[in-house]
Design an enzyme around this catalytic site. Structure first.
Site: not given
Ligand code: SF4
Ligand code: ADP
Length: 584
Positions: A65, A70, A238, A244, A256
């Protein structure tokens, strides 16, 4: 998940001063030291041991990664890496540690696991026209064939993880599109892909070999299956709101806006697609077609209940329909569109638009269950976090505005003071809309930042930048105490020192009041109903009408009501005011 860092930091002096400005993680007074040879040897040993453990744990792909600033990304960086040994200076030297880790991981587990490298296509030193430096391109050329898979992102995390207000779908393409020409290995990238057409287009045009999707699969975990089965119109796309991400920021379980089952799959046993069938032939009246009412209707309809959805206006969507017309928020309309599309396919759901119900109307429909989802209204009395009681000195009513006034087309002109005591997107989006209509806006907030809660959704930086670029005067750490029609009196939250600001109008974005009079009226009638007068419906309230909150909370409340209707036992009171559940 680790903490990602922002792009615009000054060059880091050799020892690694904690240099990353982030409102959530302020500049730290803690310094690190450059790794010596022994540290590097240890790191390589630990990395190899970790790879072996990962294989033992059953993983098929193991990552090196080297992004998000990082440590490995700092070795690659021409700014951060100021070493004078074989790990610093030339491109060959700066890439050495990543190369060694790839080779050693391959040697340890490469016979059975694929080795992926995540690295950003640019290093933050480029320009919008030419985002990729020669330095970074050379690094990809050196490492090109070493990993089994390239996972390519970009340096600017706010862009990569941007909200839809500021960043559009698949916007990493211009920066990372050269990588495939350098390697024969498969390439994947993210970029809040939501439309299958965009995904296919990137694959067909040779930009990527496959698609990475985090937020889109939070919003719809069955996205790949729906695409495969040609059920594109069933995808819960989305909206790019980053609610989220607030779980990560606040260290609380994920939520979400589009997918209310997110995070509840195990805790409550909510499957994202499946729901238990109805437990009786009861009928349900849902009043209000905002996100709460629409989701309750959709999920009750999916369960097979006979549902009547009554909406006062001629449009479905409530606040979502109003707000998605504001600058940059058009994708939010998907909260409405997905649900309306589903509901329209359900023969057991009837929609009644243009029906502003009163209590008698609601009761006369004879439903076994009534759920009120009538939303909330923005307060015009200043009450909120700053004013703990209504503020009585806010001047002539015709010069005072709320977001609801602006939605209804009553828009202030001239010099406008926007007072943000809500601290999320509303005040700053309205400011943008007012500036576009020619107003000269001064943005006042008791917080130290514009839209301070936007730090949780990782949009604060772009938000404040946008207002500054629009020429908006920003006054932080001040409350609005009075307005006499020509001057507003502000006071500093630290010193209480006051200042006057000339303004023609004040927009109050402070707090909202639940629109719950219908609920109270029906509840009163049910309480006074004479015994034996016939079956008494259950009555609930959900969403903003219960407690004004974010759209995600309204969707969740609607979903939860639908899931729990007719379930055995007593509901818990999480997010609800009514504790007792009456089985139907
Ligand atoms: Fe998209 Fe996150 Fe909003 Fe859900 S919470 S709609 S996954 S941006
Ligand atoms: P939420 O976010 O909780 O879903 P919204 O404010 O988005 O709330 O939506 C509430 C909806 O309820 C609005 O579309 C509004 O027009 C509607 N509504 C309010 N009062 C009534 C009523 N008495 N009868 C029918 N619909 C109503």
């Amino acid at each position: 998940m680790g903490r990602r860092r922002r792009r615009r930091e000054p060059a880091d002096p050799g020892g690694g001063i904690g240099c990353h400005q982030h409102a959530k993680y302020p500049r730290s007074p803690i310094q690190t030291r450059p790794m010596d040879r022994k540290d590097i040897r240890n790191l390589r040993r630990w990395h190899r041991a970790a790879a072996l453990r990962a294989r033992e744990a059953g993983f098929d792909i193991v990552y090196i990664y080297a992004t998000h600033m990082y440590m490995l990304a700092q070795f690659l960086s021409p700014q951060h890496n100021q070493r004078s040994d074989e790990y610093g200076g030339s491109v060959e030297n700066r890439v050495r540690l990543v190369r060694e880790l790839i080779e050693e991981t391959k040697d340890a587990i490469g016979d059975t696991c694929a080795i992926a490298v995540r690295m950003s296509a640019d290093d933050g030193t480029g320009t919008p026209e030419q985002p990729v430096s020669e330095d970074r391109r050379e690094m990809f050329e050196i490492l090109a064939e070493l990993p089994d898979l390239w996972d390519v992102n970009i340096h600017n995390y706010e862009h990569e993880m941007g909200v839809s207000r500021f960043v559009k779908e698949a916007s990493l393409e211009n920066t990372m599109n050269y990588v495939k020409s350098i390697t024969s290995k498969p390439v994947v990238t993210v970029g809040r892909f939501t439309s299958p057409d965009t995904m296919v287009s990137q694959v067909r045009r040779g930009i990527v070999d496959f698609i990475g999707a985090a937020r889109p699969s939070i919003a719809d975990p069955f996205l790949p299956l729906k695409i495969k089965e040609g059920r594109g119109d069933e995808i819960r796309e989305c909206i790019g709101c980053n609610i989220c991400y607030t779980g990560d920021s606040l260290s609380v379980p994920i939520r979400c806006t589009q997918n209310p089952t997110m995070g509840e799959e195990w805790r409550r046993g909510w499957h994202p697609e499946r729901i238990q069938p109805k437990s009786s032939d009861a009928t349900v009246l849902v009043v209000g077609a905002g996100p709460a009412g629409l989701e309750a209707t959709r999920a009750l309809g999916q369960r097979g209940y006979q549902v009547m959805l009554a909406e006062a206006t001629t449009e479905l969507g409530g606040r979502v329909t109003r707000e998605c017309r504001l600058p940059g928020l058009s994708e939010w309309g998907r909260v409405r569109d997905y649900r309306v599309h589903q509901i329209q396919t359900m023969p057991n759901v009837d929609i009644y638009l243009d029906n502003d119900l009163d209590a008698d109307d609601a009761l006369s429909l004879g439903a076994d269950h009534i759920v009120i989802a009538t939303g909330s209204t923005w307060r015009a009395d200043g009450y909120g976090r700053y004013h703990k009681t209504p503020c009585l000195n806010l001047g002539p009513a015709e010069q005072i505005f709320t977001p609801d006034d602006i939605f209804m087309g009553r828009v202030p002109q001239g010099k406008v003071l926007v007072f943000d005591d809500d601290h999320y997107y509303m005040a700053s989006v309205l400011t943008e809309a007012l500036v576009a209509q020619g107003a000269e806006v001064c943005f006042v907030t008791p917080e130290n930042l514009v839209s301070a809660w936007g730090v949780m959704t990782d949009e604060h930086y772009q938000n404040q930048q946008r207002l500054l670029q629009l020429g908006v005067q920003i006054i932080t750490a001040h409350g609005l105490d009075e307005f006499d029609g020509s001057n507003a009196r502000l006071s500093c939250v630290y010193t209480q020192q006051t200042r006057l600001l000339e303004t023609d109008a004040v927009v109050l974005v402070t707090s909202r009041a639940p629109r719950d009079s219908l609920y109270k009226e029906i509840a009163g009638k049910l309480e006074s109903a004479s015994p034996g007068a016939g079956p008494i419906p259950t009555l609930d309230k959900i969403g903003d009408c219960d407690a004004p909150a974010i759209i995600a909370a309204a969707v969740y409340a609607g979903h939860r009501y639908a899931r729990e209707l007719g379930a055995d036992g007593v509901r818990s009171d999480v997010g609800r005011q009514d504790k007792l559940f009456v089985p139907d």
